[in-house]
Design a protein around this motif. Sequence first.
Motif, PDB file in Angstrom:
ATOM      1  N   ARG A   1     -50.953 -38.905 112.663  1.00  0.00           N
ATOM      2  CA  ARG A   1     -49.921 -37.770 112.989  1.00  0.00           C
ATOM      3  C   ARG A   1     -50.264 -36.688 112.084  1.00  0.00           C
ATOM      4  NH1 ARG A   1     -44.892 -39.532 110.739  1.00  0.00           N
ATOM      5  NH2 ARG A   1     -45.866 -38.487 108.964  1.00  0.00           N
ATOM      6  N   ASP A   2     -50.527 -36.891 110.757  1.00  0.00           N
ATOM      7  CA  ASP A   2     -50.642 -35.801 109.805  1.00  0.00           C
ATOM      8  C   ASP A   2     -51.876 -34.929 110.165  1.00  0.00           C
ATOM      9  OD1 ASP A   2     -48.170 -36.690 108.599  1.00  0.00           O
ATOM     10  OD2 ASP A   2     -49.371 -37.776 107.035  1.00  0.00           O
TER      11      ASP A   2
ATOM     12  N   PHE B   1     -66.188 -39.644 116.337  1.00  0.00           N
ATOM     13  CA  PHE B   1     -66.094 -38.426 117.293  1.00  0.00           C
ATOM     14  C   PHE B   1     -67.373 -37.789 117.494  1.00  0.00           C
ATOM     15  CE2 PHE B   1     -61.531 -38.994 116.241  1.00  0.00           C
ATOM     16  CZ  PHE B   1     -60.960 -38.993 117.479  1.00  0.00           C
ATOM     17  N   GLY B   2     -68.205 -37.882 116.349  1.00  0.00           N
ATOM     18  CA  GLY B   2     -69.320 -37.273 116.255  1.00  0.00           C
ATOM     19  C   GLY B   2     -69.701 -35.869 116.112  1.00  0.00           C
TER      20      GLY B   2
ATOM     21  N   GLU C   1     -55.897 -40.463 120.092  1.00  0.00           N
ATOM     22  CA  GLU C   1     -57.092 -40.629 120.127  1.00  0.00           C
ATOM     23  C   GLU C   1     -57.709 -40.835 118.243  1.00  0.00           C
ATOM     24  OE1 GLU C   1     -58.806 -38.056 123.744  1.00  0.00           O
ATOM     25  OE2 GLU C   1     -58.326 -37.134 122.126  1.00  0.00           O
ATOM     26  N   LEU C   2     -56.973 -40.301 117.464  1.00  0.00           N
ATOM     27  CA  LEU C   2     -57.291 -40.176 116.267  1.00  0.00           C
ATOM     28  C   LEU C   2     -56.687 -41.806 115.582  1.00  0.00           C
ATOM     29  CD1 LEU C   2     -56.135 -36.827 114.900  1.00  0.00           C
ATOM     30  CD2 LEU C   2     -58.353 -37.779 114.574  1.00  0.00           C
TER      31      LEU C   2
ATOM     32  N   VAL D   1     -63.649 -33.678 117.180  1.00  0.00           N
ATOM     33  CA  VAL D   1     -62.572 -34.096 116.106  1.00  0.00           C
ATOM     34  C   VAL D   1     -61.281 -33.117 116.175  1.00  0.00           C
ATOM     35  CG1 VAL D   1     -61.655 -34.254 113.521  1.00  0.00           C
ATOM     36  CG2 VAL D   1     -63.981 -34.831 114.372  1.00  0.00           C
ATOM     37  N   LEU D   2     -61.535 -31.649 116.376  1.00  0.00           N
ATOM     38  CA  LEU D   2     -60.558 -30.879 116.677  1.00  0.00           C
ATOM     39  C   LEU D   2     -59.617 -30.910 117.912  1.00  0.00           C
ATOM     40  CD1 LEU D   2     -62.374 -27.360 115.471  1.00  0.00           C
ATOM     41  CD2 LEU D   2     -60.999 -28.879 114.117  1.00  0.00           C
TER      42      LEU D   2
END
Length: 690
Positions: free
Chosen positions: A576-577, A550-551, A563-564, A556-557
Amino acid sequence: MDEPEDNPYVRDPPRSFESVSDLDRETAERQVDRLREALRYHDYRYYQLADPVISDRAYDTLFTRLVELESAFGLHSETSPTRRVGGQPLDRLETVEHVAPMLSIDSSVEEAEVREFDRRVRDRLADAGYDGPIEYLCEPKFDGLSVELVYKDGRLERAATRGDGFEGDDVTRNVRTVRSVPLELHGDPPEFLAVRGEVLMPKNAFQAHNRERIERGDDPFANPRNAAAGTLRQLDPSVTAERPLTCFVFDILDGGGREFETRLDERRAIDRWGFRTDDHSRRVGDIDGAVAFREEMLELRDDLDYEIDGTVIKVDRTDACETLGSTARAPRWAYAYKFPARTEVTTVRDIVVQVGRTGRVTPVALLDPVEVGGVEVSRATLHNPKQISELGVGIGDTVRIKRAGDVIPYVEAVVDGDDRGFEFPDACPVCGSPIERDGPIAFCTGGVSCPAQLRRAVQHYASRSGLDVEGLGTKTVDQLIDEGVVERLPDLYALSVDELASLDGWGQTSAENLRREIEASREPTLAEFLSALGLPGVGQTTAADIARHFGTLDAVLAASEGELQAVDGVGSTVARDVAEFFENERNRAIIDDLLEAGVEPQPVETAGDELEGVTFVFTGSLDGMTREEAQELVERHGGSATSSVSGNTDYLVVGANPGRRKRDAADEHGIETLDQSEFEALLADRGVER
């Protein structure tokens, strides 16, 4: 190992030596060679045979002399016995791929399952037309930490933990301090050799070491296996050198083309090359002999100075083993016949719930102390609310306690009770926040606003796995929270020198040092910050993967669960977590306040787009850079570096001591492989500078 001939330092060695300053270099070199030869022999007699021929004091005299000579004349060597004392601390343990998979072994405590294994072996071999003898090599199943030892030209090149069976932690510098591991092999070993062994802490040494820890105020280790695992993963090799580890070797993973007719022949070669082997192992003619061997070892178990939790049964003929092959996780030619868990009966005096750093709520039974397998047990895990319900366990019940794998005590069954059971609380016992269920697992919803989670969250945030804030250890964190000066994670950055200096046991200098360390943590890398937050299921490696993908923190947030999950190495559960962690309002408030306090996670640096659209996978060791550094180099220039080969991979870069799995996957997908010089040439062609 034969006794060295005409070596003055083997039998009745001198107790004093001439001054180093009186020696010329040639004389010093000869003396160093003889000292090393003698010390290796003495190590072999002491650690492999338990039959020393000189006293400890005489050994120390020889060792000290060798240190003096190496220092005075610059005669250092990686295989010298003096390398056993450790070295400079490491920042982290690197991950390396095994040269051959270190598979697990199917197991059971039931004799019927062992006989079923024998039936499968015979049926498969018969179906394959194999008509050779079927005998078994039986050996103790060590209860320690599995390691891979790699030798080149008879010298220890690398050591790694088992990890997931395909990759493990590089613990070479720590293993060099284990005196039963030869730095140079004896006899006629192949030019390349990889063996599998088990690192243990002997029982007597474990008790003595625990006594020392208690006397100096440290917490004792729970058991020898934990002690061995924790010691081998130390970042400071000198700490490992001080702890009493040993290592038994029992398998050849890669013999460099050397072939053996039987597993017993392999074992004899391993012993001949100078490794420590167990002398209880033996070949038996059939499965009845294997069952009888297990019963003998069960009786001998408590008399051994190391922990075993069963026996291993291996088909002895290597051609039969090749015919049987392996599944994805275990060989078909080996089976572990486990010992039954040790059990005792006692009374539950109370049941409490503990709140972990991630918010998981775990019930624990407090017991009348009872000895289980030689260890006094006063508490046992109940795992989760579902298990409590299924057991029907309550306060005052008489229960049967087992030690899973002879290590972790748990309640196996209720022997006598009133069927009332224990009512699991709906609210966190620490902060009062609601407790929510995720399947059988319970979680406190208070996040890091919960004091129990806060304490562990701050400890983790400041640990080596987090931002590595020196001076902010467990006792300091406890004091800061108990004194009320830290009520939330961001409060760390509001601490003043005067506030710290006023605390009991603190002075101006210690306060200034801690304040300076905290200030230095304001600009962590994005990977360090994500790891420090203690995201569920995310360690340093996964945090680095997420950061590279993500950079920036904002990206990330804002990432969705899908996407994760697209991040290499992140599965559906972790995705999910992590998404839920960032969606939690309390957790987001903590992150916002950390940023407001001046914490600035640094975005992943990019130096250009020369490698955009190109995906690399690395295997083996690179010269002049670690694999992690190579991955970072690729990503800084717009490329991708993943941990596994897939159809999307463009190049597999193969360094020294590569594993087989990635090379086989590259062949399967038709992926081009590069050696290090070809990789560097590709970088140069695209204008990428190291």
